[in-house]
Design a protein around this motif. Structure first.
Motif, PDB file in Angstrom:
ATOM      1  N   MET A  79       0.857  -1.192   0.000  1.00  0.00           N
ATOM      2  CA  MET A  79       0.000   0.000   0.000  1.00  0.00           C
ATOM      3  C   MET A  79       0.890   1.238   0.000  1.00  0.00           C
ATOM      4  O   MET A  79       0.452   2.316  -0.402  1.00  0.00           O
ATOM      5  CB  MET A  79      -0.985  -0.003   1.173  1.00  0.00           C
ATOM      6  N   HIS A  80       2.127   1.055   0.428  1.00  0.00           N
ATOM      7  CA  HIS A  80       3.169   2.053   0.205  1.00  0.00           C
ATOM      8  C   HIS A  80       4.003   1.553  -0.981  1.00  0.00           C
ATOM      9  O   HIS A  80       4.585   0.465  -0.923  1.00  0.00           O
ATOM     10  CB  HIS A  80       4.027   2.235   1.453  1.00  0.00           C
ATOM     11  N   GLY A  81       3.996   2.330  -2.056  1.00  0.00           N
ATOM     12  CA  GLY A  81       4.531   1.850  -3.336  1.00  0.00           C
ATOM     13  C   GLY A  81       5.988   1.444  -3.295  1.00  0.00           C
ATOM     14  O   GLY A  81       6.422   0.614  -4.107  1.00  0.00           O
ATOM     15  N   ASP A  82       6.742   2.004  -2.358  1.00  0.00           N
ATOM     16  CA  ASP A  82       8.173   1.707  -2.308  1.00  0.00           C
ATOM     17  C   ASP A  82       8.495   0.631  -1.263  1.00  0.00           C
ATOM     18  O   ASP A  82       9.617   0.554  -0.782  1.00  0.00           O
ATOM     19  CB  ASP A  82       8.977   2.992  -2.037  1.00  0.00           C
ATOM     20  N   GLU A  83       7.494  -0.201  -0.925  1.00  0.00           N
ATOM     21  CA  GLU A  83       7.696  -1.250   0.090  1.00  0.00           C
ATOM     22  C   GLU A  83       7.298  -2.607  -0.489  1.00  0.00           C
ATOM     23  O   GLU A  83       6.218  -3.134  -0.214  1.00  0.00           O
ATOM     24  CB  GLU A  83       6.866  -0.905   1.341  1.00  0.00           C
ATOM     25  N   PRO A  84       8.181  -3.209  -1.304  1.00  0.00           N
ATOM     26  CA  PRO A  84       7.776  -4.363  -2.121  1.00  0.00           C
ATOM     27  C   PRO A  84       8.008  -5.739  -1.510  1.00  0.00           C
ATOM     28  O   PRO A  84       7.560  -6.738  -2.094  1.00  0.00           O
ATOM     29  CB  PRO A  84       8.679  -4.208  -3.361  1.00  0.00           C
ATOM     30  N   THR A 130       7.351   5.438  -5.024  1.00  0.00           N
ATOM     31  CA  THR A 130       7.012   6.378  -3.958  1.00  0.00           C
ATOM     32  C   THR A 130       6.120   5.693  -2.933  1.00  0.00           C
ATOM     33  O   THR A 130       5.386   4.762  -3.242  1.00  0.00           O
ATOM     34  CB  THR A 130       6.231   7.599  -4.479  1.00  0.00           C
ATOM     35  N   ARG A 131       6.172   6.198  -1.725  1.00  0.00           N
ATOM     36  CA  ARG A 131       5.291   5.724  -0.663  1.00  0.00           C
ATOM     37  C   ARG A 131       3.831   6.018  -1.022  1.00  0.00           C
ATOM     38  O   ARG A 131       2.955   5.177  -0.876  1.00  0.00           O
ATOM     39  CB  ARG A 131       5.683   6.450   0.643  1.00  0.00           C
ATOM     40  N   VAL A 132       3.610   7.222  -1.521  1.00  0.00           N
ATOM     41  CA  VAL A 132       2.243   7.701  -1.764  1.00  0.00           C
ATOM     42  C   VAL A 132       1.714   7.194  -3.101  1.00  0.00           C
ATOM     43  O   VAL A 132       2.456   6.655  -3.917  1.00  0.00           O
ATOM     44  CB  VAL A 132       2.206   9.247  -1.735  1.00  0.00           C
ATOM     45  N   LEU A 169       0.890  -5.623   5.342  1.00  0.00           N
ATOM     46  CA  LEU A 169       2.301  -5.967   5.099  1.00  0.00           C
ATOM     47  C   LEU A 169       3.080  -4.799   4.493  1.00  0.00           C
ATOM     48  O   LEU A 169       2.729  -4.286   3.438  1.00  0.00           O
ATOM     49  CB  LEU A 169       2.371  -7.206   4.206  1.00  0.00           C
ATOM     50  N   HIS A 170       4.129  -4.421   5.190  1.00  0.00           N
ATOM     51  CA  HIS A 170       4.912  -3.221   4.856  1.00  0.00           C
ATOM     52  C   HIS A 170       6.415  -3.509   4.879  1.00  0.00           C
ATOM     53  O   HIS A 170       6.853  -4.587   5.282  1.00  0.00           O
ATOM     54  CB  HIS A 170       4.634  -2.117   5.882  1.00  0.00           C
ATOM     55  N   ASP A 171       7.182  -2.486   4.481  1.00  0.00           N
ATOM     56  CA  ASP A 171       8.630  -2.460   4.695  1.00  0.00           C
ATOM     57  C   ASP A 171       8.953  -1.300   5.622  1.00  0.00           C
ATOM     58  O   ASP A 171       8.303  -0.252   5.547  1.00  0.00           O
ATOM     59  CB  ASP A 171       9.390  -2.204   3.383  1.00  0.00           C
ATOM     60  N   GLN A 172       9.961  -1.457   6.450  1.00  0.00           N
ATOM     61  CA  GLN A 172      10.412  -0.332   7.271  1.00  0.00           C
ATOM     62  C   GLN A 172      11.823   0.063   6.867  1.00  0.00           C
ATOM     63  O   GLN A 172      12.521  -0.687   6.182  1.00  0.00           O
ATOM     64  CB  GLN A 172      10.345  -0.667   8.752  1.00  0.00           C
TER      65      GLN A 172
HETATM   66 ZN    ZN Z   1       4.474   1.151   4.855  1.00  0.00          ZN
END
Ligand code: ZN
Length: 447
Positions: A79-84, A130-132, A169-172
């Motif tokens: 959902m954050h584009g830069d967190e694959p 991008t995140r957004v 599910l995200h990346d940090q």
């Molecule tokens: Zn995220």
């Protein structure tokens, strides 16, 4: 590494090694990168493919569903584009579930549970890295306003499916550590709060028990590299709102590991965590865990790491003083950023350099006044002579350097060693310049 003592976990770990999509071993993933993987997935007779809608710029957002049982699991990624990282993981997971018989699952497991997966909720952001989304909206702060089509899709799915368990599910960023350890938090977990007061109802308790079980399982593979994310209530975020809907909501943040630029270790840990979740929900084994087990997971500590740390550098003259310097390098732009100067004994570097005996050299530009061609050898010579950057007002400098090079159109102010500045400087001792830090990277000049 020896096999995990739990046969079902050893099995999923082995299957990941043998069956994960090699084509997704990349630093970043876009919708295009997924095409060769999702085509056979859609074609699989056990998979129901549902077009949920489109991103702001018209890319289809698809849900893949497996099973027909009453227990409903919903997972979404990127959902954050830069967190694959988890996008690859959920596609690996479905691939393994469809094309093997994982150990430990009841034979009729597909009659007991329905697994819904939405990989890449923000394909426009993924395309731009991008995140957004394409509107510039952080989808994960749009759970209430619902001004993004992607946010509306997720909201609609939660309302329609009313999941029992939701995986967010995200990346940090790579600089989190597992508690006060020097290890990056390769995985961080959170059972988000659904209220300012952080109450624990039955569904949140189940999320915490599942997380405690997942952390215990993953700790075998990544000891002391798991963090527990801060649970401050976030009114506008999806996880917190979905937790309020009654779903046992589990945030998994994929993080860094040493020598793992594509986060393949976190990817594998996601697959194991998801499979653990499925197994323990179907066998009720998560109930053996307590809240205390959840809180025993160390804090996901922010800024415990930096990309490059220099320790005990001497600065200043009469009197001189000693500092540590931390530098981060943007994965997106490659640009460096001095993040802190001072006592940084609680911060560790992916690259850790002991600068004892080294003093910051005066900043000295090379003003280009006639055509100059540079290769690394010539550049190194100039560095050793104390040149840390070039002033080239008329475009006279051309180079083939692999080493990072700083070219400005006008001289820099003398005060440049400050947080927020780019990291281009030289370090010397009585024998002259010994090393350079070029765009945050440590380069030895006199081996
Ligand atoms: Zn995220």
């Amino acid at each position: 590494m020896n096999a995990h003592p739990d046969l079902a976990i050893a099995d999923i770990a082995n299957k990941f090694d043998a069956m994960h999509w090699q084509v997704l071993d990349k630093a970043h993933l876009t919708a295009e990168d997924l095409t060769t993987v999702v085509r056979p997935l859609s074609a699989h007779q056990e998979i129901a493919t549902t077009l949920l809608g489109h991103s702001y710029e018209g890319t289809p957002i698809i849900r893949y569903s497996l099973g027909s049982g009453p227990l409903t699991i919903l997972a979404w990624t990127q959902m954050h584009g830069d967190e694959p990282t988890a996008t690859a993981a959920v596609l690996d997971w479905l691939h393994i579930l469809l094309n093997s018989e994982p150990v430990g699952l009841p034979k009729n497991w597909q009659d007991l549970v329905t697994v819904h997966v939405i990989p890449m909720l923000n394909p426009d952001g993924a395309a731009r890295k991008t995140r957004v989304n394409a509107q510039g909206i952080d989808i994960n702060r749009d759970a209430k306003a619902l001004q993004s089509p992607e946010g509306r899709i997720l909201d609609q799915q939660v309302k329609q499916l009313a999941p029992d368990v939701a995986f967010n599910l995200h990346d940090q960023n790579p600089y989190y550590t597992a508690g006060t350890s020097t290890n990056p938090a390769t995985i961080a977990f959170l059972a988000p709060a659904y209220h300012e007061d952080k109450h624990v109802n039955a569904s949140r308790l189940r999320a915490k028990q599942l997380i405690a079980g997942m952390a215990g399982t993953l700790n075998y593979f990544i000891p002391n590299s798991i963090g527990r994310y801060d649970d401050t209530y976030s009114f506008r975020s999806f996880g917190d709102n979905i937790a309020a809907s009654g779903a046992s909501t589990i945030l998994i943040e994929s993080g860094a590991a040493f020598d793992d630029p594509h986060r393949q270790l976190a990817r594998k840990m996601n697959v194991i965590a998801l499979q653990y979740g499925l197994l323990s929900l179907l066998t009720d084994t998560y109930r053996a865990y307590s809240l205390a087990d959840y809180y025993r997971i160390p804090d996901n500590r922010e800024d415990g790491l930096c990309d490059t740390k220099l320790s005990h550098i001497t600065l200043g003259l009469n009197p001189s003083y000693h500092v540590d310097i931390s530098i981060n390098i943007s994965a997106k732009t490659g640009k460096s950023n001095i993040t802190a100067i001072g006592d940084l004994r609680t911060v560790h570097g992916f690259s850790d350099i002991d600068g004892r005996g080294l003093t910051l050299a005066d900043i000295k530009p090379y003003v280009v006044t006639s055509p100059l061609q540079l290769d690394d050898l010539a550049y190194r010579k100039l560095l050793a002579q104390g040149v840390s950057y070039f002033v080239d007002a008329n475009g006279l400098l051309t180079h083939t350097c692999q080493l990072p090079i700083r070219v400005e159109t006008a001289p820099l102010p003398q005060v440049f060693m400050l947080p927020g500045e780019r990291a281009f400087f030289l370090l010397k001792n009585d024998n002259g310049v010994q090393a350079a830090v070029l765009e945050g990277k440590w380069i030895t000049l006199n081996p």
